[in-house]
Design a protein around this motif. Structure first.
Motif, PDB file in Angstrom:
ATOM      1  N   LEU A 142       6.248  -9.584  -1.059  1.00  0.00           N
ATOM      2  CA  LEU A 142       7.007  -8.829  -0.059  1.00  0.00           C
ATOM      3  C   LEU A 142       6.427  -7.440   0.182  1.00  0.00           C
ATOM      4  O   LEU A 142       6.306  -6.992   1.334  1.00  0.00           O
ATOM      5  CB  LEU A 142       8.471  -8.731  -0.472  1.00  0.00           C
ATOM      6  CG  LEU A 142       9.239 -10.039  -0.431  1.00  0.00           C
ATOM      7  CD1 LEU A 142      10.601  -9.886  -1.080  1.00  0.00           C
ATOM      8  CD2 LEU A 142       9.382 -10.525   1.001  1.00  0.00           C
ATOM      9  N   CYS A 143       6.063  -6.760  -0.887  1.00  0.00           N
ATOM     10  CA  CYS A 143       5.514  -5.412  -0.744  1.00  0.00           C
ATOM     11  C   CYS A 143       4.148  -5.451  -0.057  1.00  0.00           C
ATOM     12  O   CYS A 143       3.825  -4.570   0.745  1.00  0.00           O
ATOM     13  CB  CYS A 143       5.425  -4.727  -2.106  1.00  0.00           C
ATOM     14  SG  CYS A 143       7.057  -4.442  -2.846  1.00  0.00           S
ATOM     15  N   GLN A 144       3.367  -6.459  -0.356  1.00  0.00           N
ATOM     16  CA  GLN A 144       2.080  -6.651   0.309  1.00  0.00           C
ATOM     17  C   GLN A 144       2.298  -6.833   1.817  1.00  0.00           C
ATOM     18  O   GLN A 144       1.596  -6.237   2.629  1.00  0.00           O
ATOM     19  CB  GLN A 144       1.372  -7.876  -0.279  1.00  0.00           C
ATOM     20  CG  GLN A 144       0.058  -8.234   0.379  1.00  0.00           C
ATOM     21  CD  GLN A 144      -1.090  -7.415  -0.162  1.00  0.00           C
ATOM     22  OE1 GLN A 144      -1.021  -6.884  -1.263  1.00  0.00           O
ATOM     23  NE2 GLN A 144      -2.140  -7.304   0.616  1.00  0.00           N
ATOM     24  N   GLN A 149       0.369  -3.991   6.344  1.00  0.00           N
ATOM     25  CA  GLN A 149       0.382  -4.428   7.737  1.00  0.00           C
ATOM     26  C   GLN A 149       0.775  -3.243   8.613  1.00  0.00           C
ATOM     27  O   GLN A 149       1.211  -2.207   8.125  1.00  0.00           O
ATOM     28  CB  GLN A 149       1.371  -5.579   7.925  1.00  0.00           C
ATOM     29  CG  GLN A 149       0.912  -6.861   7.252  1.00  0.00           C
ATOM     30  CD  GLN A 149       1.814  -8.037   7.573  1.00  0.00           C
ATOM     31  OE1 GLN A 149       2.612  -8.001   8.490  1.00  0.00           O
ATOM     32  NE2 GLN A 149       1.686  -9.105   6.810  1.00  0.00           N
ATOM     33  N   VAL A 150       0.621  -3.410   9.910  1.00  0.00           N
ATOM     34  CA  VAL A 150       1.022  -2.390  10.875  1.00  0.00           C
ATOM     35  C   VAL A 150       2.497  -2.105  10.680  1.00  0.00           C
ATOM     36  O   VAL A 150       3.268  -3.054  10.472  1.00  0.00           O
ATOM     37  CB  VAL A 150       0.721  -2.904  12.313  1.00  0.00           C
ATOM     38  CG1 VAL A 150       1.242  -1.938  13.354  1.00  0.00           C
ATOM     39  CG2 VAL A 150      -0.769  -3.153  12.486  1.00  0.00           C
ATOM     40  N   PRO A 151       2.960  -0.888  10.698  1.00  0.00           N
ATOM     41  CA  PRO A 151       2.276   0.339  11.087  1.00  0.00           C
ATOM     42  C   PRO A 151       1.600   1.081   9.945  1.00  0.00           C
ATOM     43  O   PRO A 151       0.917   2.079  10.160  1.00  0.00           O
ATOM     44  CB  PRO A 151       3.408   1.195  11.650  1.00  0.00           C
ATOM     45  CG  PRO A 151       4.577   0.841  10.796  1.00  0.00           C
ATOM     46  CD  PRO A 151       4.405  -0.642  10.504  1.00  0.00           C
ATOM     47  N   PHE A 152       1.774   0.629   8.693  1.00  0.00           N
ATOM     48  CA  PHE A 152       1.281   1.396   7.552  1.00  0.00           C
ATOM     49  C   PHE A 152      -0.238   1.399   7.420  1.00  0.00           C
ATOM     50  O   PHE A 152      -0.804   2.337   6.877  1.00  0.00           O
ATOM     51  CB  PHE A 152       1.920   0.891   6.256  1.00  0.00           C
ATOM     52  CG  PHE A 152       3.411   1.067   6.236  1.00  0.00           C
ATOM     53  CD1 PHE A 152       3.971   2.326   6.194  1.00  0.00           C
ATOM     54  CD2 PHE A 152       4.252  -0.025   6.284  1.00  0.00           C
ATOM     55  CE1 PHE A 152       5.339   2.499   6.179  1.00  0.00           C
ATOM     56  CE2 PHE A 152       5.627   0.129   6.273  1.00  0.00           C
ATOM     57  CZ  PHE A 152       6.172   1.400   6.227  1.00  0.00           C
ATOM     58  N   THR A 153      -0.906   0.368   7.879  1.00  0.00           N
ATOM     59  CA  THR A 153      -2.360   0.293   7.702  1.00  0.00           C
ATOM     60  C   THR A 153      -3.076   1.455   8.374  1.00  0.00           C
ATOM     61  O   THR A 153      -4.128   1.875   7.914  1.00  0.00           O
ATOM     62  CB  THR A 153      -2.910  -1.037   8.240  1.00  0.00           C
ATOM     63  OG1 THR A 153      -2.421  -1.242   9.573  1.00  0.00           O
ATOM     64  CG2 THR A 153      -2.505  -2.197   7.356  1.00  0.00           C
ATOM     65  N   ASP A 160      -3.330   6.712   0.075  1.00  0.00           N
ATOM     66  CA  ASP A 160      -3.625   5.511  -0.707  1.00  0.00           C
ATOM     67  C   ASP A 160      -2.322   4.745  -0.954  1.00  0.00           C
ATOM     68  O   ASP A 160      -1.384   5.280  -1.554  1.00  0.00           O
ATOM     69  CB  ASP A 160      -4.264   5.903  -2.029  1.00  0.00           C
ATOM     70  CG  ASP A 160      -4.665   4.707  -2.882  1.00  0.00           C
ATOM     71  OD1 ASP A 160      -4.497   3.556  -2.433  1.00  0.00           O
ATOM     72  OD2 ASP A 160      -5.149   4.931  -4.006  1.00  0.00           O
ATOM     73  N   PRO A 161      -2.260   3.492  -0.525  1.00  0.00           N
ATOM     74  CA  PRO A 161      -1.012   2.745  -0.663  1.00  0.00           C
ATOM     75  C   PRO A 161      -0.755   2.190  -2.070  1.00  0.00           C
ATOM     76  O   PRO A 161       0.320   1.658  -2.334  1.00  0.00           O
ATOM     77  CB  PRO A 161      -1.184   1.597   0.330  1.00  0.00           C
ATOM     78  CG  PRO A 161      -2.660   1.381   0.381  1.00  0.00           C
ATOM     79  CD  PRO A 161      -3.280   2.746   0.207  1.00  0.00           C
ATOM     80  N   ALA A 162      -1.705   2.323  -2.992  1.00  0.00           N
ATOM     81  CA  ALA A 162      -1.584   1.678  -4.311  1.00  0.00           C
ATOM     82  C   ALA A 162      -0.326   2.114  -5.057  1.00  0.00           C
ATOM     83  O   ALA A 162       0.408   1.273  -5.591  1.00  0.00           O
ATOM     84  CB  ALA A 162      -2.832   1.956  -5.151  1.00  0.00           C
ATOM     85  N   LEU A 163      -0.059   3.415  -5.129  1.00  0.00           N
ATOM     86  CA  LEU A 163       1.125   3.901  -5.840  1.00  0.00           C
ATOM     87  C   LEU A 163       2.406   3.411  -5.166  1.00  0.00           C
ATOM     88  O   LEU A 163       3.353   3.005  -5.836  1.00  0.00           O
ATOM     89  CB  LEU A 163       1.122   5.428  -5.911  1.00  0.00           C
ATOM     90  CG  LEU A 163       2.335   6.060  -6.589  1.00  0.00           C
ATOM     91  CD1 LEU A 163       2.436   5.615  -8.051  1.00  0.00           C
ATOM     92  CD2 LEU A 163       2.274   7.569  -6.494  1.00  0.00           C
ATOM     93  N   TYR A 164       2.418   3.387  -3.850  1.00  0.00           N
ATOM     94  CA  TYR A 164       3.591   2.924  -3.114  1.00  0.00           C
ATOM     95  C   TYR A 164       3.810   1.428  -3.330  1.00  0.00           C
ATOM     96  O   TYR A 164       4.947   0.964  -3.431  1.00  0.00           O
ATOM     97  CB  TYR A 164       3.466   3.257  -1.627  1.00  0.00           C
ATOM     98  CG  TYR A 164       3.411   4.747  -1.406  1.00  0.00           C
ATOM     99  CD1 TYR A 164       4.578   5.492  -1.353  1.00  0.00           C
ATOM    100  CD2 TYR A 164       2.199   5.407  -1.286  1.00  0.00           C
ATOM    101  CE1 TYR A 164       4.549   6.863  -1.174  1.00  0.00           C
ATOM    102  CE2 TYR A 164       2.156   6.783  -1.105  1.00  0.00           C
ATOM    103  CZ  TYR A 164       3.330   7.501  -1.051  1.00  0.00           C
ATOM    104  OH  TYR A 164       3.291   8.851  -0.889  1.00  0.00           O
ATOM    105  N   PHE A 165       2.712   0.698  -3.425  1.00  0.00           N
ATOM    106  CA  PHE A 165       2.804  -0.732  -3.710  1.00  0.00           C
ATOM    107  C   PHE A 165       3.408  -0.952  -5.102  1.00  0.00           C
ATOM    108  O   PHE A 165       4.330  -1.758  -5.268  1.00  0.00           O
ATOM    109  CB  PHE A 165       1.426  -1.393  -3.612  1.00  0.00           C
ATOM    110  CG  PHE A 165       1.436  -2.849  -3.970  1.00  0.00           C
ATOM    111  CD1 PHE A 165       1.878  -3.803  -3.072  1.00  0.00           C
ATOM    112  CD2 PHE A 165       1.008  -3.273  -5.226  1.00  0.00           C
ATOM    113  CE1 PHE A 165       1.904  -5.157  -3.402  1.00  0.00           C
ATOM    114  CE2 PHE A 165       1.027  -4.613  -5.572  1.00  0.00           C
ATOM    115  CZ  PHE A 165       1.477  -5.554  -4.658  1.00  0.00           C
TER     116      PHE A 165
END
Length: 173
Positions: A142-144, A149-153, A160-165
């Protein structure tokens, strides 16, 4: 102060001692407050256009207007100045700051005799996925789907999205 509690006939909103019962889909005005109830939230708009949205249990949002001045908030809202290093101001005092999220959260907790809220120690900071491993893979999917995906990409080159993931998966667990 506005305090809301759920009851069988709708939510009761206590505004300075005046009680207003508000059911789902209803809206009301009380002095200079606009109050509305959706299926899931109570929404209160203050005269300065600050919006408080609450689910009646444990999740709340504070939405500030675009023209709200910087450095006028503290606590769980941070300082509202785009400087994350200054967001962890403790409850008592403008100069008490920490880098430890547990110490920060402990300083802002609200407790009373009916609902005790105990301090969380660093050793208590465990990954909830350790207790609910079946939820981890579900959370990862779900987090992936949401963060990659848009709009976050379009933000990934800057943030860096790693911490948010990781936080998303942990929250899901």
């Amino acid at each position: 102060a506005v305090v809301s509690t759920q009851s069988t006939g709708g939510w009761v909103v206590n505004i300075g001692g005046s009680k207003l019962r508000i059911g789902e889909g209803m809206a009301a005005h009380h002095t200079n407050l606009a109050i509305q109830r959706t299926a899931e939230h109570l929404i209160v708009t203050l005269p300065n256009k600050i919006v408080i949205q609450w689910d009646g249990l444990h999740m709340g949002f504070l939405i500030l207007p675009d023209d709200f001045p910087e450095d006028r908030t503290c606590g769980m809202c941070g300082r509202y100045n785009n400087d994350m290093s200054r967001d962890y101001y403790m409850k008592h005092g403008r100069t008490d700051i920490t880098t430890n999220p547990l110490e920060f959260g402990n300083s802002w907790k609200y407790t009373n005799t009916y609902r005790p809220c105990y301090d969380v120690s660093p050793r208590d900071d465990v990954d909830p996925c350790d207790y609910f491993p079946e939820r981890k893979s579900e959370g990862q999917v779900l987090c992936q789907q949401h963060l990659y995906q848009v709009p976050f990409t379009s933000c990934h080159a800057t943030v860096d999205p790693a911490l948010y993931f990781q936080n998303c998966v942990r929250d899901w667990c």
